[in-house]
Motif scaffolding. Structure first.
Motif, PDB file in Angstrom:
ATOM      1  N   GLY A 154      66.961  53.506  35.305  1.00 28.57           N
ATOM      2  CA  GLY A 154      66.141  53.757  34.050  1.00 28.57           C
ATOM      3  C   GLY A 154      66.867  54.414  33.150  1.00 28.57           C
ATOM      4  O   GLY A 154      67.906  54.877  33.297  1.00 28.57           O
ATOM      5  N   ASP A 155      65.878  55.301  32.332  1.00 30.99           N
ATOM      6  CA  ASP A 155      66.302  56.116  31.259  1.00 30.99           C
ATOM      7  C   ASP A 155      66.807  57.219  31.604  1.00 30.99           C
ATOM      8  O   ASP A 155      67.907  57.773  31.133  1.00 30.99           O
ATOM      9  N   VAL A 156      67.021  57.831  32.866  1.00 32.53           N
ATOM     10  CA  VAL A 156      67.469  59.137  33.463  1.00 32.53           C
ATOM     11  C   VAL A 156      68.950  58.772  33.729  1.00 32.53           C
ATOM     12  O   VAL A 156      69.750  59.543  33.708  1.00 32.53           O
ATOM     13  N   ARG A 157      69.571  57.448  33.850  1.00 32.53           N
ATOM     14  CA  ARG A 157      70.841  57.179  33.936  1.00 32.53           C
ATOM     15  C   ARG A 157      71.762  57.250  32.943  1.00 32.53           C
ATOM     16  O   ARG A 157      71.254  56.475  31.930  1.00 32.53           O
ATOM     17  N   SER A 158      72.940  57.723  32.991  1.00 31.56           N
ATOM     18  CA  SER A 158      73.731  57.676  32.038  1.00 31.56           C
ATOM     19  C   SER A 158      74.251  56.241  31.641  1.00 31.56           C
ATOM     20  O   SER A 158      74.991  55.282  32.660  1.00 31.56           O
ATOM     21  N   GLY A 159      74.319  55.866  30.614  1.00 36.67           N
ATOM     22  CA  GLY A 159      74.848  54.279  30.113  1.00 36.67           C
ATOM     23  C   GLY A 159      73.664  53.449  30.127  1.00 36.67           C
ATOM     24  O   GLY A 159      74.046  52.142  30.041  1.00 36.67           O
TER      25      GLY A 159
END
Length: 550
Positions: free
Chosen positions: A516-521
């Motif tokens: 989700g949003d926390v992941r880079s890219g």
């Protein structure tokens, strides 16, 4: 929908909240429950207590009421074929209303656990009950049912409790010391000084003095502590779209699953008034309803959800990981899925904190909608979240101004939203405009802004400023533990760790994934987050085949 007088006249079903079961559905339910004779005055379930039975009325009348004595009010009256309860029955919360028999008759009582199983196996019955319960929860919120929060609008603790209740869609009534004439009388009756507020009044007479959100959650049955001794298969950190999807797929695959969230289910998506481009919902769906459905779905498969529970540290241990919450190991797991999402960015203007909760907001939910009735509203931002907020707030506001730094919203906003903004009277977009000052004493009175091209300064009268200018990852607690990119997002799937080659979505530790949003890219969309949550579970299975952890 308004409360009905205390009488045995059945409340009409005007919005799908009070459907009637057919004979086949009642026959099927009868196989799992028992019939009971009831008399006037019998209590079938009580406010403040967990509802453990699904009640179907076979003969007679039952009233759903709130409060007791002279302060009791009737919410609805039901006759044969209707069923009692609301959303709390499915998700384990305490009840916010009491069901009392008005006319003698007979009811069918089915254990709540049996109903959850039936709902999972019978799509038609399940959809009928779920839609009804979701609507009833909305009605209770609109009627200010549930517990009461008494305090000052300027109190940070009162704001904390109100936001927690609103974000979790918990029925409650806010009593403002500055505005409500009955507040002082109520405090005197309870022998509470205004200096001791905020307080929460639960079940009529139980007083919680400035409770923590965890204490409030435990009181109403929202908090479900995990076992601190057993090691579960998967712990999911964050209950936004990615985390809820991971919880559903992990639990449905038979993995013992615990989901923790610091604030509320739904994440940023949970604050969205309507998501219109999510697959499978042509009319659109609110973020809160999407989250509520996912919570029920995850619970159906056995996932345990704990809110609020904010992770502060990830500890690799012998064969598993420990998640530290409030200085203690709250849960142990063989695999971890980090889906803590992102938090809204704040404006870089003086004294912003002074007005947060008393004029400056970062979400547009029914809670905030009440704050801007027939008043001018300012929305900062030119993305989808800002557009959805502007359209939603326009229902109550006298006018909505959107302040946008750029010259065109089409580059940052979905076309259907941009077109709807253009078609909606009452919404004005002010391009090349930035907020430079907030005006007011204890509450916001106006916003001073500047046109960055002309240098023109203007003052906009408003008591409500909504900020949607992007988000920052919630990863402060992971610094020094997992690799983060230069903006703080979790780096995944790159190269190898000291323990082996990393899988996609896997972080610097084997068995620890980010989604989700926390992941880079990652693509910052609800559908993408849901997909990554499901994908992370598939990768957990793949990692288990190499480590033999499961």
């Amino acid at each position: 929908m308004t409360a009905t007088p205390t009488c045995a006249v059945e409340t009409p079903d005007l919005c799908g909240a009070y459907p009637r079961l057919d004979e086949q559905q009642i026959t099927e339910l009868s196989r799992h429950g028992e019939r009971r004779s009831v008399s006037p005055g019998d209590i079938l379930h009580r406010e403040g207590e967990q509802t453990r039975e699904f009640i179907v009325i076979l003969r007679g009348k039952v009233a759903v009421v709130e409060g007791d004595g002279a302060k009791q009010r009737t919410i609805a009256v039901h006759g044969p074929g209707r069923f009692l309860g609301e959303l709390g029955l499915l998700i384990g919360q305490a009840g916010f209303v009491t069901a009392v028999v008005r006319e003698p008759g007979e009811v069918l009582a089915v254990p709540a656990d049996e109903v959850r199983t039936l709902v999972a196996g019978d799509p038609a019955l399940g959809d009928l009950i779920l839609r009804s319960y979701l609507t009833r929860r909305t009605l209770l919120i609109g009627l200010d049912a549930g517990f009461r929060i008494i305090g000052s609008r300027y109190s940070p603790d009162a704001r904390r409790l109100r936001e927690f209740a609103a974000r979790n869609r918990i029925p409650h009534r806010w009593i403002d010391l500055e505005e409500d004439e009955a507040a002082d009388a109520l405090l005197r009756e309870l022998r509470i000084s205004p200096h001791d507020t905020p307080v929460v009044i639960w079940h009529g007479d139980q007083v919680l003095r400035n409770p923590t959100t965890a204490e409030l959650a435990k009181t109403i049955g929202l908090l479900v502590p995990a076992s601190r001794d057993a090691v579960c298969d998967v712990v999911v950190l964050g209950a936004g779209p990615a985390g809820l999807a991971a919880g559903v797929y992990a639990a449905s695959d038979g993995l013992t699953t615990v989901v923790l969230d610091a604030v509320a289910t739904g994440g940023q998506a949970g604050t969205s008034s309507r998501i219109e481009n999510y697959l499978g919902f042509p009319p659109g769906i609110s973020g809160a309803e999407l989250a509520e459905r996912a919570v029920i779905q995850a619970g159906k498969f056995g996932a345990r959800l704990t809110v609020p529970a904010e992770a502060s540290r990830l500890e690799p241990r012998e064969g598993h990981y420990g998640i530290i919450v409030e200085g203690e190991c709250a849960v142990k797991a063989h695999a971890v899925i980090i889906a803590t999402g992102a938090r809204y960015r704040k404006l870089d203007v003086p004294h912003l904190e002074k007005f947060e909760g008393s004029g400056v907001y970062y979400a547009a939910t029914p809670f905030e909608l009440r704050m801007c009735r027939q008043s001018p509203v300012v929305v900062v931002g030119g993305g989808n979240s800002a557009a959805q907020a502007a359209l939603y707030l326009n229902r109550n506001a006298s006018s909505v101004r959107m302040l946008v730094r750029g010259s065109d919203v089409h580059a940052s906003m979905s076309r259907y939203l941009a077109d709807e903004i253009d078609r909606t009277p009452g919404i004005e977009i002010m391009y090349h405009t930035e907020v430079c000052e907030l005006v007011g004493d204890r509450a916001l009175r106006a916003v001073r802004a500047q046109n960055t091209r002309t240098g023109e300064l203007l003052e906009i009268q408003t008591s409500a400023l909504f900020v949607f200018i992007g988000a920052e990852p919630h990863t402060e607690w992971l610094k020094g533990t997992l690799p983060l990119d230069d903006r703080g997002f979790v780096v995944t799937g790159q190269g190898t760790s000291p323990w082996g080659t990393l899988l996609p979505l896997e972080t610097g530790y084997l068995g620890v994934f980010a989604a989700g949003d926390v992941r880079s890219g990652s693509v910052k969309r609800v559908a993408s987050a849901v997909g990554e949550g499901a994908m992370a579970v598939r990768l957990v299975h793949e990692r288990f085949t190499t480590t033999g952890s499961q």
